[in-house]
Design an enzyme around this catalytic site. Structure first.
Site, short mmCIF file in Angstrom:
data_model
loop_
_atom_site.label_atom_id
_atom_site.label_comp_id
_atom_site.label_asym_id
_atom_site.label_seq_id
_atom_site.Cartn_x
_atom_site.Cartn_y
_atom_site.Cartn_z
N LYS A 1 58.72 88.15 55.40
CA LYS A 1 57.94 86.92 55.32
C LYS A 1 57.66 86.29 56.68
CE LYS A 1 61.02 86.23 52.01
NZ LYS A 1 61.71 85.62 50.88
N ARG A 2 58.31 86.77 57.69
CA ARG A 2 58.08 86.21 59.02
C ARG A 2 56.95 86.91 59.76
NH1 ARG A 2 63.15 86.54 57.98
NH2 ARG A 2 63.31 88.65 58.83
#
Length: 465
Positions: free
Chosen positions: A232-233
């Site tokens: 998700k980063r």
RNA sequence: GCCCUCAUCGUCUAUCGGUUAGGACAGGAGAUUCUCAAUCUUCAAAGCGGGGUUCGAUUCCCCGUGGGGGCACCA
């Protein structure tokens, strides 16, 4: 034969990302293909990291992608079902019942305040170099799993493991298996990162005396740049971002389908109904796929160009509405008449690559006080005889036929002919004067939509600067 | 370190023992054109290495190598 029941089981501990979306999508596709049931189960047992904002993001993202769930939390028209509650935080009693069953039949025991699952076999102690401690292992045969995508997978699970923490909270492996049993899930379709967990899960099924469901471990999506899986980063990982940037959900869905699956021939852009018809577990690839935003953008463009005029205008309005509060251009666009807005949008549809270009691309249609890019100005004025062209065109405007693109083109061509020039001599300076930009829709379409009055005003004003 | 898993153009992929190894994105060139795109044509681009099996391996098996995942009282 019992109906297919699959589930997507995210935990609301972070932003909803591409990988989760594809796992949800493959589950949904399989359910729809088989005429089965798609269950949404919220795995919110991690009290520390859960948040309602992330939970709502899951609902919103699934809805946006069109992945409606038949059973699960009731949100909008989705959810319901007879196997609830569908949030694990509300299923404590169920887990207790199942743990008690294990305790009663000798497949679980208490140690250090926690409850452990007991593997069947002879125990022995060994020093684990990696973990730097002595562990108790069990002699037993490896677990054999028949994965629908990978075929036969064998893995030895030889240590008892915790199923309820000393604080009383059940761990993932336990709740996951219990819920899949309780909710009568028939196929577990999940990321390959769970493949190593599956041996634990199979033992748990055995402990409960239940035949395990079918497993299908789908390959992971690797990040576009650098090593490792997409998280998700990473850049471009968040579904929210595509929604915000005005990507068409059907384009993203189509793209995601092609990451790890294909229809068996050369087709790429396909309606979802066709994908549902063709999708099946054995045709899912076994190897990881690297994310490619260029291909996604191309897919998005294909869908954008294919939208019907009404659909495009509607979506454009929705996009402007979303960014309207923060963008001046968007606010002005929304304030314009519906007919004018429509005309402008249809002029832009074949030219843009994404909805997010719309405010900038079409801004000058709605804002008379648009800026003229000094660089473009310098470039245009530095070539040919722009000022003379500008004057000639300005003089011709009052009698120019504005009734259609073709009429405008003919008019300018006639002017050009009379002056020994070409259409292309008038185009750059006209574009600069009327839009302030170097690129845009055809100058004839631009003239027609803006109308004679506005074109005249802008053309006249250009000379004053 | 141990366990699992995967391996075709830069990327996504087709091929289910015999093909000039195909398509798509990205890249190059050209065409078209009022700008910019789009579009069309076209070029370049791949079977990780080594052993087998076979008349024949990209395809089947083994070993390496490389990538990915996992190895918690996270999910």
């Amino acid at each position: 034969m019992s109906p297919v029941r699959v589930r997507f089981a995210p935990s609301p501990t972070g932003f909803f990302h591409i990988g989760s979306a594809r796992t949800a999508l493959f589950n949904w596709l399989y359910a729809r293909h088989m005429g089965g049931v798609f269950i949404l189960r919220i795995e919110d047992t991690d009290k520390e990291r859960n948040s309602d904002a992330f939970l709502n993001l899951i609902y919103a993202s699934l809805n946006w992608l069109g992945l409606n769930w038949d059973e699960g939390p009731k949100v909008g028209g989705n959810g319901g079902g007879d196997f609830g509650p569908y949030r694990q935080s509300e299923r404590g009693a169920v887990y207790k019942k199942y743990v008690d069953q294990l305790l009663a039949n000798g497949r679980a025991y208490e140690k250090d305040g926690a409850i452990w699952f007991k593997l069947l076999g002879d125990r022995y102690e060994v020093f684990d170099e990696h973990r730097k401690k002595t562990v108790t292992k069990v002699t037993l045969p490896p677990v054999v799993m028949a994965d629908a995508i990978r075929g036969r997978v064998e893995r030895l699970e030889d240590e008892d493991f915790v199923i309820v923490r000393s604080d009383g909270n059940p761990v993932f492996h336990l709740v996951n298996v219990v819920d899949d049993i309780a909710m009568q899930v028939t196929h577990i379709i999940r990321g390959e990162d769970h493949l190593s967990n599956t041996s634990k899960h199979v033992h748990l099924y055995d402990g409960f005396g239940v035949k395990p469901p079918a497993f299908a471990h789908i390959p992971l999506i690797l990040k576009q740049n650098g090593p490792g899986k997409m998280s998700k980063r990473d850049q471009g990982a968040l579904i929210e971002e595509y929604q915000r940037r005005g990507y068409l959900p059907e384009a993203l869905v189509n793209f995601l389908c092609l990451l790890g699956w294909n229809p068996g021939d050369d087709r790429e852009k396909m309606p979802i109904e066709e994908i549902i018809r063709l999708f099946d577990l054995p045709s899912v690839n076994q190897s990881n796929a690297r994310f490619d935003d260029k291909k996604l953008a191309h897919m998005n463009l294909g869908y954008l160009l294919a939208l019907t005029p009404d659909d495009f205008v509607g979506r454009a309005r929705a996009y402007f509405s979303r960014v309207g509060v923060s963008g001046v251009a968007a606010a002005l666009a929304l304030a314009a008449s519906a007919d004018y807005f429509r005309e402008v949008m249809l002029l832009c549809q074949p030219k843009i690559k994404g909805m997010d270009e719309l405010p900038t691309y079409s801004g000058y249609f709605f804002n008379d006080d648009f800026e003229i890019d000094p660089k473009v100005r310098e470039k245009v004025l530095g070539k040919g005889d722009p000022l003379a062209c500008w004057q000639e065109l300005l003089a011709a405007l009052p009698t120019l036929d504005f009734s259609s693109d073709l009429a405008i083109e003919d008019g300018i061509k006639a002017l050009a002919l009379s002056r020994g020039r070409g259409f292309g001599d008038y185009q750059p300076v006209a574009r600069l004067a009327v839009s302030g930009m170097a690129a845009g829709p055809s100058i004839t379409g631009m003239f027609r939509v803006l109308g004679r009055d506005r074109v005249m005003v802008r053309m006249s004003r250009f000379g004053a600067v």
